[in-house]
Design an enzyme around this catalytic site. Structure first.
Site, PDB file in Angstrom:
ATOM      1  N   ASP A 259       0.858  -1.206   0.016  1.00 28.05           N
ATOM      2  CA  ASP A 259       0.198  -0.031   0.143  1.00 28.05           C
ATOM      3  C   ASP A 259       0.804   1.420   0.035  1.00 28.05           C
ATOM      4  O   ASP A 259       1.853   1.490   0.745  1.00 28.05           O
ATOM      5  CB  ASP A 259      -0.717   0.068   1.363  1.00 28.05           C
ATOM      6  CG  ASP A 259      -1.838   1.215   1.489  1.00 28.05           C
ATOM      7  OD1 ASP A 259      -2.768   1.508   0.496  1.00 28.05           O
ATOM      8  OD2 ASP A 259      -1.480   2.303   2.290  1.00 28.05           O
ATOM      9  N   ALA A 260       0.569   2.177  -0.769  1.00 26.11           N
ATOM     10  CA  ALA A 260       0.989   3.576  -0.729  1.00 26.11           C
ATOM     11  C   ALA A 260       2.550   3.657  -0.602  1.00 26.11           C
ATOM     12  O   ALA A 260       2.904   4.363   0.238  1.00 26.11           O
ATOM     13  CB  ALA A 260       0.500   4.420   0.252  1.00 26.11           C
ATOM     14  N   GLU A 292       1.300   0.043  -5.024  1.00 25.05           N
ATOM     15  CA  GLU A 292       0.622   0.988  -5.129  1.00 25.05           C
ATOM     16  C   GLU A 292       1.554   2.064  -4.954  1.00 25.05           C
ATOM     17  O   GLU A 292       2.003   2.533  -4.081  1.00 25.05           O
ATOM     18  CB  GLU A 292      -0.373   1.098  -4.017  1.00 25.05           C
ATOM     19  CG  GLU A 292      -1.303   2.501  -4.374  1.00 25.05           C
ATOM     20  CD  GLU A 292      -2.390   2.929  -3.113  1.00 25.05           C
ATOM     21  OE1 GLU A 292      -3.208   3.765  -3.519  1.00 25.05           O
ATOM     22  OE2 GLU A 292      -1.919   2.511  -2.078  1.00 25.05           O
ATOM     23  N   HIS A 381     -11.187  -0.511  -3.555  1.00 24.66           N
ATOM     24  CA  HIS A 381     -11.630   0.274  -2.344  1.00 24.66           C
ATOM     25  C   HIS A 381     -11.326   1.619  -2.094  1.00 24.66           C
ATOM     26  O   HIS A 381     -12.199   2.215  -1.702  1.00 24.66           O
ATOM     27  CB  HIS A 381     -10.934  -0.797  -1.100  1.00 24.66           C
ATOM     28  CG  HIS A 381      -9.369  -0.344  -1.151  1.00 24.66           C
ATOM     29  ND1 HIS A 381      -8.654  -0.987  -1.974  1.00 24.66           N
ATOM     30  CD2 HIS A 381      -8.687   0.469  -0.269  1.00 24.66           C
ATOM     31  CE1 HIS A 381      -7.187  -0.513  -1.722  1.00 24.66           C
ATOM     32  NE2 HIS A 381      -7.360   0.483  -0.681  1.00 24.66           N
ATOM     33  N   ASP A 382     -10.256   1.976  -2.522  1.00 21.60           N
ATOM     34  CA  ASP A 382     -10.209   3.534  -2.541  1.00 21.60           C
ATOM     35  C   ASP A 382     -10.968   4.248  -3.402  1.00 21.60           C
ATOM     36  O   ASP A 382     -11.488   5.225  -3.081  1.00 21.60           O
ATOM     37  CB  ASP A 382      -8.653   3.655  -3.086  1.00 21.60           C
ATOM     38  CG  ASP A 382      -7.492   3.733  -1.990  1.00 21.60           C
ATOM     39  OD1 ASP A 382      -7.924   4.089  -0.867  1.00 21.60           O
ATOM     40  OD2 ASP A 382      -6.391   3.498  -2.372  1.00 21.60           O
ATOM     41  N   ILE A 384     -13.895   3.765  -4.617  1.00 27.51           N
ATOM     42  CA  ILE A 384     -15.493   3.752  -4.105  1.00 27.51           C
ATOM     43  C   ILE A 384     -15.347   4.162  -2.608  1.00 27.51           C
ATOM     44  O   ILE A 384     -15.917   5.342  -2.004  1.00 27.51           O
ATOM     45  CB  ILE A 384     -15.849   2.392  -3.837  1.00 27.51           C
ATOM     46  CG1 ILE A 384     -15.835   1.813  -5.396  1.00 27.51           C
ATOM     47  CG2 ILE A 384     -17.313   2.461  -3.556  1.00 27.51           C
ATOM     48  CD1 ILE A 384     -16.174   0.624  -5.533  1.00 27.51           C
ATOM     49  N   GLY A 385     -14.464   3.730  -1.611  1.00 26.22           N
ATOM     50  CA  GLY A 385     -14.387   4.023  -0.329  1.00 26.22           C
ATOM     51  C   GLY A 385     -14.049   5.530   0.050  1.00 26.22           C
ATOM     52  O   GLY A 385     -14.286   5.968   1.007  1.00 26.22           O
ATOM     53  N   ASN A 386     -13.052   6.133  -0.831  1.00 25.67           N
ATOM     54  CA  ASN A 386     -12.597   7.453  -0.503  1.00 25.67           C
ATOM     55  C   ASN A 386     -13.801   8.647  -0.897  1.00 25.67           C
ATOM     56  O   ASN A 386     -13.644   9.743  -0.804  1.00 25.67           O
ATOM     57  CB  ASN A 386     -11.556   8.021  -1.504  1.00 25.67           C
ATOM     58  CG  ASN A 386     -10.140   7.080  -0.851  1.00 25.67           C
ATOM     59  OD1 ASN A 386     -10.209   6.909   0.476  1.00 25.67           O
ATOM     60  ND2 ASN A 386      -8.943   7.238  -1.603  1.00 25.67           N
TER      61      ASN A 386
END
Length: 593
Positions: A259-260, A292, A381-382, A384-386
């Protein structure tokens, strides 16, 4: 002598032959450290060079323990392999051999065969419910499931990115053996299993490292989550690399999504992680490391041990074309989304050193990379979830245009990723959810709502107050996809589309993907383009995409076999036109040489 124990590095509790356990803690700020067992007895740990404390005690699997530091702190093991209850409860000694693998000879699959399905364990109903869905996913054409982060987090529900114990699978989902059963069952269905890991920060509740190992962090590099983790220190690097090895060796995951990593300032850590992972894992296993990385660092994707990167550029350009939205990070794509999408299809990244909205250069040249170096998605997930209200793309975009974009996603030679429920156009949102309490809950609630103050729809405080409370149990409940809906006619049509496209991918494209190279992409008009790739056998894959509302002239094209079109458009095709909201896919014969 140690039990053969994958991931058994220097950190944490390691079960030894004969029933003893070795405990190791890096606590350079501490004067004294003891292991406190469940009966209240404290066993002093011996100080060692470099700030280490170690002890070997006559206790075995299932032992509950904490560390007592300088008679002022009682903390869980930061390298706990399992927790009793939650991040504030005692840690547990784990026997890595307790689960008996049914498919120990599984060796993974080559990357070009990957079709990813990202899911959240809690929202899917837990490990057993996922196991029950594996046959349907395999039948659909999915070849790999990707679990959102599992590292132990505070509370009973969390979307995963607030983990604080990166060796311990979340206790509310079940014991380590239940997670191993999920991985094992997936392998039995021919599915790879990937895990999303967060090595760039810790969550806001339950991490005590700063209290006794302040050198774990560096105050000169702030991040959105506080002081940066100090990867200049080998003890810190080992802490996370041993975690990665634990998931890959003891739990037999087929790969990790990191992640990130743009928030990890010391990129040498990433290279060391990749080198050590590939050196430690059996040579005949297929292991894939995926990044990511908002920096678009193409240099990490060639010869550095990383297989691919999530390509946000493709998503952002397509999202602007499908929805017209241009706020937040979409602002970088609003002026020329079609050109940027075409560049992604031809060269990988849209931003390869150009200035972003932040006024700094972003990205590196990527045209030399194969298409398989990029993971494509319409939703995750990002994305949509963000969103403030967690809407899925099916609620935002024209259905025919979305069918066309889905055709591009599943028949382009890059690696496709779906988000749980996407395959039948689930209507449930996917919201940002947590289980914090007290002041932290209020801070998270307010921070979440204020995050959207610059967006036109939420400039009024009353509109922001309507953004779902992350800590409300109802927010989590609303985020669970209803798989029973997949049988309804409107949802079944979407499911049939995904099944048909994935069947075509498996039959027509997958065998030819090794050796594929891009031949370029041209803009045909606003929202429309043509892209071509030479496949491994010399045939040329051609995709023509029109997300606009009007017809466009196609111009000359080589004779080819029509592989798929997202809706009937034979009349327009015969007239040399590209119909609106359409994707059509062709295979051109190989050049005769």
């Amino acid at each position: 002598m140690s039990v053969p124990h994958a991931g058994a590095g220097r950190h944490g509790a390691v079960l030894l032959e004969g029933g003893n356990t070795r405990f190791s803690l890096w606590a350079p700020d501490a004067q004294t450290v003891s292991v406190e067992l469940e009966d209240g007895a404290r066993w002093p740990m011996r100080g060692a060079a470099g700030g280490w404390f170690v002890a070997e005690l006559p206790c075995g699997a299932g032992t509950r323990y904490r560390y007592a530091i300088d008679d002022r702190l009682r903390v869980p093991d930061p390298a706990s392999r399992a927790q009793l209850g939650d991040v504030h409860g005692p840690s547990l000694v784990v026997d890595p051999r307790a689960y008996r693998w049914r498919y120990p000879d599984w060796r993974g699959q080559p990357w070009h065969r990957t079709v990813l399905y990202e899911l959240h364990v809690g929202a899917m109903g837990g490990y057993q419910r996922i196991i029950e869905r594996l046959p349907a996913l395999a039948e659909l054409g999915i070849t790999a499931i990707e679990l959102m982060p599992l590292a132990e987090f505070p509370g009973a529900r969390n979307w995963g990115y607030d983990g604080v114990l990166p060796y311990a699978p979340e206790a509310s989902y079940g014991p380590p053996e239940a997670l191993k059963e999920l991985v094992d069952s997936a392998h039995g269905h021919g599915l790879m299993v990937f895990l999303d890991v967060v090595y760039n920060h810790f969550g806001p509740d339950g991490n005590f490292l700063g209290e006794y190992a302040s050198a774990f962090f560096r105050a000169d590099r702030p991040t959105p989550w506080g002081d940066a983790i100090d990867f200049r220190r080998q003890e810190v690097r080992d802490f996370f690399i041993d975690s990665a090895l634990l998931w890959l060796q003891e739990y037999r995951f087929d790969g990790l999504r990191l992640d990130a990593v743009h928030a990890i300032h010391d990129k040498d850590f990433l290279r060391e992680l990749a080198v050590r992972v590939h050196a430690a894992v059996e040579a005949d296993r297929q292991i894939h490391l995926v990044l990511e990385n908002d920096d678009n660092a193409a240099s990490l994707l060639l010869g550095q041990g990383f297989t691919a990167q999530w390509n946000d550029d493709v998503h952002h350009a397509l999202h602007v074309l499908l929805t017209g939205e241009a706020e937040g990070y979409y602002a970088d794509y609003q002026d020329e989304p079609t050109r940027l999408l075409a560049r992604c299809l031809a060269e990988g990244f849209a931003y390869q050193g150009e200035m972003s909205r932040r006024g700094v250069p972003r990205g590196e040249p990527s045209a030399h990379l194969p298409p398989s170096a990029f993971v494509l998605f319409l939703q995750n997930h990002d994305q949509i979830g963000n969103r403030a209200c967690g809407e899925r793309l099916s609620a935002l975009a024209d259905a025919e245009a979305l069918r066309a974009a889905t055709t591009l996603l599943l028949l382009a030679p890059m690696i496709p990723l779906l988000f749980m429920g996407e395959e039948f156009a689930a209507r449930q949102p996917f919201l940002y959810f947590t289980d914090h309490h007290g002041e932290l809950a209020e801070a998270v609630r307010s921070g979440r709502r204020n995050e959207f103050a610059a967006f036109a729809a939420f400039r009024d405080p009353a509109s922001r107050a309507a953004i779902p409370d992350p800590n409300a149990e109802a927010t989590f409940a609303a985020s669970r996809p209803d798989f029973a809906c997949a049988a309804a006619p409107d949802h079944a049509q979407w499911l049939a589309l995904y099944r048909q496209l994935l069947q075509l991918r498996h039959a027509e494209l997958m065998p030819l993907l090794p050796g594929t190279c891009a031949l370029g992409a041209e803009v045909l008009g606003a929202g429309a383009l043509r892209a071509r790739w030479r496949l491994g056998d010399g045939q040329v894959l051609r995709i023509e995409l029109n997300l606009a509302a009007g017809e466009l002239p196609l111009g000359a094209a080589r004779p080819a076999r029509l592989l798929f079109e997202s809706r009937e458009a034979d009349v327009a095709r015969r007239a040399g036109l590209l119909a609106p909201r359409l994707a059509q896919v062709f295979l051109e014969p190989a050049d005769e040489r």
